[in-house]
Design a protein around this motif. Structure first.
Motif, PDB file in Angstrom:
ATOM      1  N   LEU A  91       0.231  -0.627  -4.834  1.00  0.00           N
ATOM      2  CA  LEU A  91      -1.059   0.048  -4.933  1.00  0.00           C
ATOM      3  C   LEU A  91      -0.882   1.503  -4.509  1.00  0.00           C
ATOM      4  CD1 LEU A  91      -3.230  -2.738  -3.300  1.00  0.00           C
ATOM      5  CD2 LEU A  91      -2.793  -2.340  -5.731  1.00  0.00           C
ATOM      6  N   TYR A 113      -2.829   4.456  -3.633  1.00  0.00           N
ATOM      7  CA  TYR A 113      -4.179   4.892  -3.272  1.00  0.00           C
ATOM      8  C   TYR A 113      -4.305   6.410  -3.324  1.00  0.00           C
ATOM      9  CZ  TYR A 113      -5.046   0.200  -1.497  1.00  0.00           C
ATOM     10  OH  TYR A 113      -5.203  -1.155  -1.384  1.00  0.00           O
ATOM     11  N   SER A 142     -11.297  -1.326  -1.511  1.00  0.00           N
ATOM     12  CA  SER A 142     -11.179  -2.726  -1.081  1.00  0.00           C
ATOM     13  C   SER A 142     -11.418  -3.686  -2.240  1.00  0.00           C
ATOM     14  CB  SER A 142     -12.165  -3.030   0.045  1.00  0.00           C
ATOM     15  OG  SER A 142     -11.872  -2.258   1.173  1.00  0.00           O
ATOM     16  N   THR A 197      -8.503  -3.600  -4.539  1.00  0.00           N
ATOM     17  CA  THR A 197      -7.333  -4.212  -3.913  1.00  0.00           C
ATOM     18  C   THR A 197      -7.326  -5.721  -4.109  1.00  0.00           C
ATOM     19  OG1 THR A 197      -7.153  -2.437  -2.300  1.00  0.00           O
ATOM     20  CG2 THR A 197      -6.151  -4.543  -1.703  1.00  0.00           C
ATOM     21  N   ALA A 225       0.844  -1.198   0.000  1.00  0.00           N
ATOM     22  CA  ALA A 225       0.000   0.000   0.000  1.00  0.00           C
ATOM     23  C   ALA A 225       0.875   1.242   0.000  1.00  0.00           C
ATOM     24  CB  ALA A 225      -0.914   0.001   1.223  1.00  0.00           C
TER      25      ALA A 225
END
Length: 193
Positions: A94, A96, A142, A145, A56
């Motif tokens: 990822l 975000y 979510s 992900t 993340a």
């Protein structure tokens, strides 16, 4: 850590010191938790033969603000890419956007904005009202992900954000409209966050 990752096909690293303000006050702790913690987990995954490491990061990793939090994410990404190059550990990073939704606390911008508006009648933002943010609801984040475990996302940097960048000033005005009360906005220099 070695015991925890043993036998895992994929490991998701969502741990770390994530509050920008706190990171800027604790640069050594931010490096220890975020960067060293990431390297310890990468090494355990390498030894255990984990097939995919999912990390993340942030959409703003190469932006101009974010202080020690941002540079810790940059370092983590570089370590992940080098673990792939040197040891063959497959990864997905990822990036975000700005998350919002249930279970957020005051470290979350939207939660803090609404709480400040309700409690004080003012909202303080460290940055300019023209700063662009890409907000994404935690439920959408979510779902995205989990989708990255598909082989097409191996060794990729994936952006998970809203579909429309918004100026922070416009978001604050929306909060004011929703609450139906006058709210004072205070914009401070970003280096204080």
């Amino acid at each position: 850590v070695n015991t925890v990752v043993s036998g895992a096909d994929a490991v998701f690293d969502f741990a770390g010191l994530a509050d920008i303000g706190e990171s800027n006050q604790k640069p050594v702790e931010t490096a220890r938790i975020n960067v060293l913690g990431n390297v310890i987990l990468l090494e355990a995954c390498r030894k255990a033969g984990v097939k995919r490491y999912v990390f993340a990061s942030t959409l703003y990793v190469y932006g101009k603000s974010g202080g020690f939090y941002r540079c810790s994410k940059q370092a983590c990404e570089l370590y992940i890419e080098n673990y792939h190059d040197m040891f063959g550990l497959e990864y997905t990073i990822l990036r975000y956007g700005s998350l919002y939704g249930p279970r957020a606390d005051r470290r979350n911008a939207i939660n803090r904005f609404v709480a400040e508006a309700l409690e004080k009648g003012t909202i303080t933002y460290y940055g300019a009202p023209t700063a662009l943010r890409e907000y994404v609801h935690v439920d959408d984040a979510s779902a995205a992900t989990l989708a990255v475990l598909d082989p097409e996302f191996e060794n990729q940097n994936i952006i998970i954000s809203g579909n429309q960048p918004m100026r922070v000033g416009d978001v604050l005005k929306m909060i004011q409209e929703i609450l139906g009360e006058p709210i004072e906005f205070e914009f401070l220099a970003d280096d204080q966050s």
